[in-house]
Design a protein around this motif. Structure first.
Motif, mmCIF file in Angstrom:
data_model
loop_
_atom_site.group_PDB
_atom_site.id
_atom_site.type_symbol
_atom_site.label_atom_id
_atom_site.label_comp_id
_atom_site.label_asym_id
_atom_site.label_seq_id
_atom_site.Cartn_x
_atom_site.Cartn_y
_atom_site.Cartn_z
ATOM 1 N N ASP A 18 0.833 -1.207 0.000
ATOM 2 C CA ASP A 18 0.000 0.000 0.000
ATOM 3 C C ASP A 18 0.869 1.259 0.000
ATOM 4 O O ASP A 18 0.557 2.250 -0.676
ATOM 5 C CB ASP A 18 -0.932 0.012 1.221
ATOM 6 C CG ASP A 18 -2.099 -0.952 1.074
ATOM 7 O OD1 ASP A 18 -2.371 -1.379 -0.065
ATOM 8 O OD2 ASP A 18 -2.732 -1.284 2.092
ATOM 9 N N ARG A 19 1.958 1.228 0.776
ATOM 10 C CA ARG A 19 2.862 2.387 0.828
ATOM 11 C C ARG A 19 3.572 2.577 -0.514
ATOM 12 O O ARG A 19 3.726 3.712 -0.979
ATOM 13 C CB ARG A 19 3.894 2.190 1.944
ATOM 14 C CG ARG A 19 3.294 2.244 3.343
ATOM 15 C CD ARG A 19 4.333 1.904 4.396
ATOM 16 N NE ARG A 19 3.723 1.770 5.713
ATOM 17 C CZ ARG A 19 4.346 1.283 6.779
ATOM 18 N NH1 ARG A 19 5.612 0.896 6.683
ATOM 19 N NH2 ARG A 19 3.727 1.185 7.936
ATOM 20 N N ILE A 20 3.991 1.482 -1.134
ATOM 21 C CA ILE A 20 4.660 1.574 -2.435
ATOM 22 C C ILE A 20 3.732 2.193 -3.470
ATOM 23 O O ILE A 20 4.162 2.961 -4.333
ATOM 24 C CB ILE A 20 5.139 0.174 -2.892
ATOM 25 C CG1 ILE A 20 6.314 -0.289 -2.014
ATOM 26 C CG2 ILE A 20 5.562 0.191 -4.366
ATOM 27 C CD1 ILE A 20 6.787 -1.709 -2.294
ATOM 28 N N GLU A 66 9.784 8.433 -7.925
ATOM 29 C CA GLU A 66 10.142 7.990 -6.569
ATOM 30 C C GLU A 66 10.378 6.483 -6.550
ATOM 31 O O GLU A 66 11.270 5.990 -5.861
ATOM 32 C CB GLU A 66 9.030 8.374 -5.586
ATOM 33 C CG GLU A 66 8.973 9.871 -5.283
ATOM 34 C CD GLU A 66 7.687 10.301 -4.575
ATOM 35 O OE1 GLU A 66 7.623 11.463 -4.153
ATOM 36 O OE2 GLU A 66 6.754 9.473 -4.463
ATOM 37 N N HIS A 67 9.569 5.757 -7.323
ATOM 38 C CA HIS A 67 9.721 4.301 -7.403
ATOM 39 C C HIS A 67 11.077 3.946 -8.023
ATOM 40 O O HIS A 67 11.772 3.030 -7.543
ATOM 41 C CB HIS A 67 8.594 3.707 -8.246
ATOM 42 C CG HIS A 67 8.298 2.269 -7.936
ATOM 43 N ND1 HIS A 67 9.233 1.265 -8.118
ATOM 44 C CD2 HIS A 67 7.184 1.661 -7.450
ATOM 45 C CE1 HIS A 67 8.710 0.112 -7.768
ATOM 46 N NE2 HIS A 67 7.471 0.316 -7.357
ATOM 47 N N THR A 81 18.352 16.447 -6.739
ATOM 48 C CA THR A 81 16.976 16.005 -6.994
ATOM 49 C C THR A 81 16.769 14.592 -6.450
ATOM 50 O O THR A 81 15.699 14.289 -5.898
ATOM 51 C CB THR A 81 16.677 16.042 -8.507
ATOM 52 O OG1 THR A 81 16.886 17.371 -8.981
ATOM 53 C CG2 THR A 81 15.238 15.638 -8.790
ATOM 54 N N VAL A 82 17.783 13.755 -6.588
ATOM 55 C CA VAL A 82 17.702 12.396 -6.033
ATOM 56 C C VAL A 82 17.505 12.462 -4.521
ATOM 57 O O VAL A 82 16.712 11.706 -3.950
ATOM 58 C CB VAL A 82 18.962 11.568 -6.375
ATOM 59 C CG1 VAL A 82 18.973 10.249 -5.585
ATOM 60 C CG2 VAL A 82 19.014 11.277 -7.865
ATOM 61 N N ALA A 139 14.228 11.446 0.168
ATOM 62 C CA ALA A 139 13.535 11.870 1.396
ATOM 63 C C ALA A 139 12.046 11.564 1.307
ATOM 64 O O ALA A 139 11.433 11.111 2.281
ATOM 65 C CB ALA A 139 13.762 13.358 1.634
ATOM 66 N N ASN A 140 11.461 11.793 0.123
ATOM 67 C CA ASN A 140 10.042 11.497 -0.074
ATOM 68 C C ASN A 140 9.762 10.005 0.069
ATOM 69 O O ASN A 140 8.762 9.600 0.674
ATOM 70 C CB ASN A 140 9.583 11.964 -1.464
ATOM 71 C CG ASN A 140 9.499 13.475 -1.582
ATOM 72 O OD1 ASN A 140 9.504 14.180 -0.576
ATOM 73 N ND2 ASN A 140 9.438 13.971 -2.806
#
Length: 205
Positions: A138-140, A147-148, A173-174, A179-180
């Motif tokens: 669910d979090r993924i 982000e993935h 940017t990475v 962090a996200n």
């Protein structure tokens, strides 16, 4: 089945071994310790209702090798491996070997106790593990495609600069995406993130 849960602490570091023994005693959890994986295997203690906590690097068999040997013998006792370094490839190897949790030193007393209690609870059945897997999935699902991609790079053990090069974006940017990812996945450490992602890939056969 053992009348009470028991934790087997396997560590060649005497002070670390005694410290964890004391912590578990105070928490009211039965504990027995061994100075090596070989001594543990030779003793052949009952594993019903048990949990193993072992250091990743020891003379003779290391923690991951011990878990692999237990699995080879048909024992699926929950195992927690403790390490002094955030070694991503080793974390992946540990999870594939069947390690329940992979914890970095120095660890908080409540963190190790929480991991041990969760591992002991899993002896009741697989429901808890399946529920955790679904929670991680669910979090993924909340991650953006970028982000993935960053998460995949992190789990593969790549440094921020290598991920930036592969994705043709800046290292800064990475860092933002990283962090996200950590926030959305609710991962406190990189090893925590690796453990989460790995269980989604290997839990279901």
């Amino acid at each position: 089945m053992a009348s009470d849960p028991i934790v087997y602490v396997i560590d060649d570091d005497e002070s670390a071994r005694h410290s964890l023994e004391f912590l578990l005693d105070v928490a009211g959890i039965r504990v027995r310790s061994f100075s090596s994986a070989d001594a543990f295997l030779k003793s052949s203690p009952p594993l019903a209702g048990a949990c193993v906590v072992t250091d990743v690097r020891m003379p003779g068999l290391g923690g991951v090798e011990l878990v692999e040997e237990l699995r080879r013998r048909g024992n699926s006792v929950p195992a927690i491996v403790v390490t002094g370094h955030a070694d991503v490839p080793l974390a992946i190897q540990a999870m594939k070997a069947g390690v329940t949790d992979f914890i970095e030193k120095p660890f908080d007393d409540e963190a190790i106790l929480g991991a041990i209690r969760q591992a002991l609870a899993r002896q009741i059945g697989d429901e808890g593990a399946q529920a955790e897997r679904l929670t991680v999935l669910d979090r993924i699902a909340t991650l953006s495609p970028r982000e993935h991609e960053v998460m995949d790079g992190l789990v593969a053990g790549h440094a921020n600069k290598a991920i930036a090069y592969d994705l043709e974006i800046s290292a800064r940017t990475v860092e933002v995406y990283r962090a996200n990812v950590m926030m959305k996945m609710q991962a406190k450490t990189l090893s925590d993130l690796v453990r989460m992602v790995t269980i989604t890939r290997i839990t279901v056969q």
